[in-house]
Write an enzyme that holds these catalytic residues in place. Structure first.
Site, short mmCIF file in Angstrom:
data_model
loop_
_atom_site.label_atom_id
_atom_site.label_comp_id
_atom_site.label_asym_id
_atom_site.label_seq_id
_atom_site.Cartn_x
_atom_site.Cartn_y
_atom_site.Cartn_z
N SER A 22 0.86 -1.18 0.00
CA SER A 22 0.00 0.00 0.00
C SER A 22 0.89 1.23 0.00
CB SER A 22 -0.86 -0.02 1.28
OG SER A 22 -1.51 1.23 1.44
N TYR A 30 -2.27 -0.02 10.29
CA TYR A 30 -2.22 -0.33 8.85
C TYR A 30 -0.89 0.13 8.25
CZ TYR A 30 -4.00 -0.94 4.10
OH TYR A 30 -4.19 -1.35 2.80
O1 NJP Z 1 -10.23 -5.55 1.09
P1 NJP Z 1 -11.58 -6.27 1.48
P2 NJP Z 1 -9.50 -5.26 -0.31
N1 NJP Z 1 -7.48 -14.70 7.04
O2 NJP Z 1 -11.85 -5.81 2.86
C1 NJP Z 1 -9.63 -11.36 3.85
C2 NJP Z 1 -4.83 -3.99 0.18
N2 NJP Z 1 -5.10 -2.63 -0.28
O3 NJP Z 1 -9.88 -6.26 -1.33
O4 NJP Z 1 -11.52 -13.92 5.75
C3 NJP Z 1 -7.77 -14.82 5.74
O5 NJP Z 1 -12.61 -6.10 0.44
C4 NJP Z 1 -11.13 -11.19 3.77
O6 NJP Z 1 -11.76 -12.47 3.78
P3 NJP Z 1 -12.57 -13.14 5.03
C5 NJP Z 1 -5.40 -4.33 1.53
O7 NJP Z 1 -4.61 -3.85 2.58
C6 NJP Z 1 -6.36 -2.22 -0.53
O8 NJP Z 1 -9.63 -3.83 -0.61
O9 NJP Z 1 -13.58 -13.99 4.35
N3 NJP Z 1 -8.34 -13.83 5.01
C7 NJP Z 1 -11.31 -10.56 2.40
O10 NJP Z 1 -11.38 -11.56 1.40
C8 NJP Z 1 -5.42 -5.85 1.46
O11 NJP Z 1 -4.16 -6.35 1.80
C9 NJP Z 1 -6.59 -0.91 -0.96
O12 NJP Z 1 -13.13 -11.99 5.84
C10 NJP Z 1 -8.62 -12.69 5.66
C11 NJP Z 1 -10.03 -9.76 2.22
O13 NJP Z 1 -9.09 -10.22 3.23
C12 NJP Z 1 -5.71 -6.12 0.00
O14 NJP Z 1 -5.41 -4.92 -0.70
C13 NJP Z 1 -5.52 -0.04 -1.13
C14 NJP Z 1 -8.33 -12.49 7.01
C15 NJP Z 1 -10.25 -8.27 2.44
O15 NJP Z 1 -11.14 -7.83 1.49
C16 NJP Z 1 -7.14 -6.51 -0.28
O16 NJP Z 1 -7.99 -5.47 0.17
C17 NJP Z 1 -4.23 -0.49 -0.87
C18 NJP Z 1 -7.75 -13.57 7.71
N4 NJP Z 1 -7.47 -13.48 9.03
C19 NJP Z 1 -4.04 -1.79 -0.44
N5 NJP Z 1 -8.73 -11.22 7.36
C20 NJP Z 1 -7.97 -0.40 -1.25
N6 NJP Z 1 -9.02 -1.23 -1.21
O17 NJP Z 1 -8.12 0.81 -1.52
C21 NJP Z 1 -9.22 -10.66 6.23
O18 NJP Z 1 -3.20 0.36 -1.06
N7 NJP Z 1 -9.16 -11.53 5.22
#
Ligand code: NJP
Length: 249
Positions: A139, A152
């Site tokens: 990020s 974060y």
């Molecule tokens: O986030 P979101 P994004 N074990 O909240 C999973 C980075 N990023 O797609 O477990 C396994 O829609 C959760 O799944 P669930 C950001 O930091 C984003 O935007 O079923 N999985 C869900 O599939 C992140 O690293 C932006 O709840 C776990 C997913 O994570 C990545 O992009 C900007 C978990 C999150 O989906 C994806 O973000 C940037 C666990 N313990 C970087 N905890 C942006 N969106 O603007 C959570 O610079 N998950």
């Protein structure tokens, strides 16, 4: 056209947002895809929609044993692992340091940082065998500071460091490691940011965010030889030059 046939990709956080879009994109380019996340119903539905080349595995990346089991299952099912996408991440709850809950802050370290370490550690033998590639989702927060985002920013800075360290240790074994800083993306994470009302990112117009499909496209491109100049560092999707490289412009 990117050709990922005969490749297997393990994508964490694939139940929605960037992870889901990446799984769909890599599958479209021919890869077998493993969708790993905690929300079983969501990953099973997405895997069903993709078809037989997709496998859903419930996995909490904050637990090493769960990651190790999921990677072993992936190798048994598809016969190898070529692409690791360390995408699972969280920013919730957003809070200034003085108001933060220590347990919740620590949980973000477990997911955003230790989750990446767990996957790299467990996937190493498979990636060495295939001379594979790991893509760590970073990020702009890795190198910037924002109010309310100490958990974060600190964990994403640590992920950038993991990218550099893993590259230093593994490049001569043929394993590629690259980070991706996607800019702001229209996902549930941005909804959490918006509803916090904290710092300028929460005030951005929704149209400022790129679609998760473009991030999936960038991840597919990063697996190719053309992206090798970015090994061991973060590739930013914010610059016009890099957007052009992945075909966004
Ligand atoms: O986030 P979101 P994004 N074990 O909240 C999973 C980075 N990023 O797609 O477990 C396994 O829609 C959760 O799944 P669930 C950001 O930091 C984003 O935007 O079923 N999985 C869900 O599939 C992140 O690293 C932006 O709840 C776990 C997913 O994570 C990545 O992009 C900007 C978990 C999150 O989906 C994806 O973000 C940037 C666990 N313990 C970087 N905890 C942006 N969106 O603007 C959570 O610079 N998950």
């Amino acid at each position: 056209m990117i050709d990922l046939s005969d490749k297997t990709a393990f994508i964490t956080g694939a139940s929605r947002g960037i992870g889901e879009a990446t799984a769909r994109k890599l599958a479209r380019y021919g890869a077998n895809v493993v969708l790993a996340a905690r929300s079983r119903a969501d990953i099973e539905r997405i895997a069903d929609e993709i078809g037989p080349q997709a496998l859903a595995l419930t996995c909490d990346v904050s637990t090493y044993r769960a990651v190790e089991t999921a990677i072993a299952h992936t190798r048994n099912h598809f016969g190898g692992l070529h692409i690791l996408v360390n995408n699972a991440g969280s920013i919730d709850p957003i809070s200034r340091i003085e108001n933060s809950d220590p347990a919740a802050w620590s949980q973000i370290v477990d997911v955003n940082l230790k989750g990446v370490y767990h996957c790299l550690r467990a996937a190493y033998p498979a990636l060495r065998e295939t001379r594979g590639v790991a893509i760590n989702i970073s990020s702009g927060a890795a190198t910037g500071a924002l109010e309310g985002w100490s958990h974060y920013c600190a964990t994403k800075a640590a992920v950038l460091s993991m990218t550099r360290c893993a590259h230093k240790e593994w490049a001569d074994q043929g394993i590629r490691i690259v980070g991706l800083s996607p800019g702001t993306v229209a996902t549930e994470m941005q909804q959490v940011i918006r509803s916090s009302g904290v710092n300028p990112v929460s005030k951005l117009d929704w149209s400022a965010h790129i679609s998760p499909e473009w991030v999936g496209e960038a991840i597919a491109w990063l697996t190719t030889e053309a992206a090798r100049t970015f090994d061991g560092d973060d590739f930013s999707l914010k610059t016009e030059e890099n957007r052009r490289l992945v075909g966004m412009l």
